[in-house]
Structures are given as C-alpha cells and as structure tokens.
Design a protein around this motif. Sequence first.
Motif, short mmCIF file in Angstrom:
data_model
loop_
_atom_site.label_atom_id
_atom_site.label_comp_id
_atom_site.label_asym_id
_atom_site.label_seq_id
_atom_site.Cartn_x
_atom_site.Cartn_y
_atom_site.Cartn_z
N PRO A 172 0.82 -1.21 0.00
CA PRO A 172 0.00 0.00 0.00
C PRO A 172 0.86 1.27 0.00
CG PRO A 172 -0.55 -1.48 1.84
CD PRO A 172 0.79 -1.89 1.30
N LEU A 173 0.46 2.21 -0.82
CA LEU A 173 1.05 3.55 -0.85
C LEU A 173 -0.08 4.57 -0.75
CD1 LEU A 173 3.73 3.51 -3.70
CD2 LEU A 173 4.14 4.12 -1.32
N VAL A 174 0.11 5.57 0.09
CA VAL A 174 -0.86 6.65 0.23
C VAL A 174 -0.23 7.93 -0.29
CG1 VAL A 174 -2.25 8.03 1.81
CG2 VAL A 174 -1.95 5.59 2.22
N PHE A 175 -0.97 8.65 -1.14
CA PHE A 175 -0.55 9.97 -1.61
C PHE A 175 -1.60 10.98 -1.18
CE2 PHE A 175 1.39 7.02 -4.62
CZ PHE A 175 2.70 7.46 -4.63
N ILE A 176 -1.13 12.13 -0.72
CA ILE A 176 -2.05 13.18 -0.27
C ILE A 176 -1.68 14.48 -0.94
CG2 ILE A 176 -3.06 14.40 1.67
CD1 ILE A 176 -2.03 12.16 3.45
N GLN A 177 -2.64 15.12 -1.57
CA GLN A 177 -2.44 16.44 -2.17
C GLN A 177 -3.03 17.49 -1.24
OE1 GLN A 177 -3.88 14.25 -6.02
NE2 GLN A 177 -3.71 16.43 -6.48
N SER A 178 -2.28 18.57 -1.03
CA SER A 178 -2.76 19.62 -0.14
C SER A 178 -2.72 20.98 -0.82
CB SER A 178 -1.91 19.66 1.14
OG SER A 178 -0.59 20.04 0.83
N PHE A 179 -3.52 21.87 -0.30
CA PHE A 179 -3.59 23.24 -0.83
C PHE A 179 -3.78 24.19 0.35
CE2 PHE A 179 -6.09 26.94 -1.96
CZ PHE A 179 -5.44 27.43 -3.08
N SER A 191 -10.79 26.99 -4.59
CA SER A 191 -9.43 27.11 -5.13
C SER A 191 -8.69 25.79 -5.01
CB SER A 191 -8.66 28.21 -4.39
OG SER A 191 -9.28 29.48 -4.57
N ALA A 192 -8.90 25.10 -3.89
CA ALA A 192 -8.25 23.80 -3.71
C ALA A 192 -8.71 22.82 -4.76
CB ALA A 192 -8.55 23.26 -2.31
N SER A 193 -10.00 22.84 -5.11
CA SER A 193 -10.51 21.89 -6.11
C SER A 193 -9.86 22.10 -7.46
CB SER A 193 -12.03 22.02 -6.22
OG SER A 193 -12.41 23.26 -6.80
N PHE A 194 -9.46 23.35 -7.77
CA PHE A 194 -8.79 23.63 -9.03
C PHE A 194 -7.31 23.25 -8.99
CE2 PHE A 194 -12.20 27.02 -9.37
CZ PHE A 194 -12.96 26.30 -10.28
N SER A 195 -6.80 23.01 -7.81
CA SER A 195 -5.36 22.74 -7.67
C SER A 195 -4.99 21.28 -7.84
CB SER A 195 -4.87 23.21 -6.29
OG SER A 195 -5.26 22.30 -5.27
N TRP A 196 -5.97 20.36 -7.76
CA TRP A 196 -5.62 18.94 -7.75
C TRP A 196 -4.94 18.51 -9.04
CZ3 TRP A 196 -5.78 19.24 -3.05
CH2 TRP A 196 -6.91 19.48 -2.27
N ASN A 197 -5.39 19.03 -10.17
CA ASN A 197 -4.73 18.66 -11.42
C ASN A 197 -3.30 19.17 -11.46
OD1 ASN A 197 -6.84 17.23 -12.48
ND2 ASN A 197 -7.56 18.85 -13.83
#
Length: 351
Positions: A172-179, A191-197
């Motif tokens: 298992p690998l976990v990746f987390i994107q933050s803004f 703004s965070a929703s636009f940052s995920w890409n």
Amino acid sequence: MARPKSPFVWILLAVGGACAFCCTGTLGLMALGLFAGDSDTPGTPAAANRAHGGSPGEPGGFAFDAPQGWKTQQDGRFIVEWNDGGNTLGAEALRLPAVPGLDDAEGKLARLWQERIGADWNDVKPNPLVMRRFVANGARAFFTAAVVRAKNNGRTFRVSLYLVEAGDRLEPLVFIQSFMSPPGSAGEDMSASFSWNTSSVRVEEALKGVRGSPVGLPLVDDAEVVGHFIYGTSTGAQWVNTYTGSTTMTAVSYSIDYTFGANHAFQYKYAGASGQVGAMRFGSEDDQGTWSVKHDVLTLTGAKRTRRYLLIGAARSPEGKRTLYLMSEHPGWSLAPGAIGQNGELYVAAD
C-alpha cells in the motif's frame, strides 16, 4: 505541536497559524499497452489463477524511490511543497504495512480505504470505485482517490490509496495532495478543487519511482470483460424568455449497450436523443465484430469502425453488480484527476 499517532492525520504547522500540509493523490496514465506480453488470446485463465504469472519484476517484489527534491521525514514519509501563484501546494507519500496475497485486490483496497482513511478523515465515502493502472515497470496497481476533510480543521485534501502487486503481497502507498491559500483568502475550498490537477503532476513524478512484480499482465482479465454491459447519460437545460416568461428545455440523452462474448465477439448498440423537448431528434447505431484486451487497452474491431478504450477498472458496484470502467480513446487519454470524471464511462452489467 505533537504529531498525532495515527499515520493519516498528518497535520502540519505553517507560519501564522495552523495549516494542513500533505500530499498528492493522483491518477495518471503510465502506459497505454506499451509493456511486453500479449493478453488477447482466447481462453486465458481467470485473473486469480494468473496472478503469479507474467515476468519477474522488481527483486523483492517492490521498490519506491522518491523523486529528487522530496524530503524524507524521520517517520518514513516523503514530502514536497512549492509556491503556486501565492498559494502553497504540497504532496506527501507514505507506505503502509504490506497486505498478504494478490487475490481480491479490489476488496482489500476497499476495506483498507474504509478502515484507515475512513478512520482518520471526514467525508470518506464507503464502497469506493476501484481503478487500475500500471506503475513504472509495468506491474499492476489498484487504486482509488477522493477529496476528504481533515478532522481537526475541515480543510480539504485529495487522498489516493494504491495497492501495488509485489510478489506474493500487495504494497500500500498513500498519496495526499494539499492546498493552502494565504491567511484571509476567500473561497479556499473552491481554489483547492482547481489545484488537484496541478499537484497531481508531483504524484506522477513519485509514481515513476514505484516498481512491483510481476510485469506483463493485463489490467483487466478477459473473463472480466465477458458479459452484457450498459452505459447511459443525460443532461438538460431550461431556458427562460425574460420578456414573456415562457420556458423551453433542451436535453441530450444517450445509452450504449455492449455484449462481449467469451468467443471474443461483440455486439454494439447506441441510442440517443437531443434537442428541444417536444421536438427532439433521435438516432441509433449498431455494430459487431471482435474484441481483444492488451494490457490497459480494450480494442473493438467492428465491421463499421474500430473503437479503443483505456481500461480503468472492473470493480463491483455498491449493489454488487459487475462493472467495466472505460475511457474512450481521445487526444487527452489520461487518468489525471478530472479526466476520468470528464471522459470515463462506467458500464454496469445488465444481468
């Protein structure tokens, strides 16, 4: 500030107050049928029986080399952050203990998602849609992702959970994107929703360092494709005449019906309608031919034309029905966040 004991509540401090820094969880396409080995031969054994086939992959079954510039933490996490137009974007990666056995990867991922992610984050939905992809060396990985909220401050993150085939186990690998926006900024969630890409690019960098074993297997087994599947969608818009107050409605609706035979024959039916309600135009199309799966691509060679789909998964729906998650061929063939929702088609078994 003491770090929480739970490995998923990674709450970090920032200058001027508390902010959450975590990491990328992305969906990206590593290969489109580019890895060695064919899988379109009729009569291929079921996936459970082929799980130990293919070619040897990484010695020991698994490896993860974090990209240059990612910082290694004492607890084994990998972190990177950067400035983007005055906002701070972050990505974090963490390995979890291995899960024994390669069978029922979808079920194991769903359970781990609920037990670990669900325990440490808010807004975690049960029964996640499990998708599939290749990692860097052509080994298979099963994954899901969603936007969740930190329990302590309600900030949004995008979390992805991967299970990579590694010999006789799943890693298992976990990746987390933050803004994080500057203090006093409005509309941070939007703004965070636009940052995920944007931040997903960093996760793709990290996934280039992930290698598993075995390699050369298809993402979806032939037996998972066989069946009768239906996809349907519809949209509508209502128009109001500001002078008279009268209203009109336009709509677009269509359905696609596929029957995939065990003999690698397929039948295709399309029915659609569009235009103003009450005066809609209708259309239909049908085709038939042969189908084949090679790694992550489903090819339908029809009498009228050839269609190609990127295979994204074949999980069970919450109701227990079989599904095929497909993305029709187009110039932007990608598993980046947003691309799946925009172009992916979830076909559900009709029987």
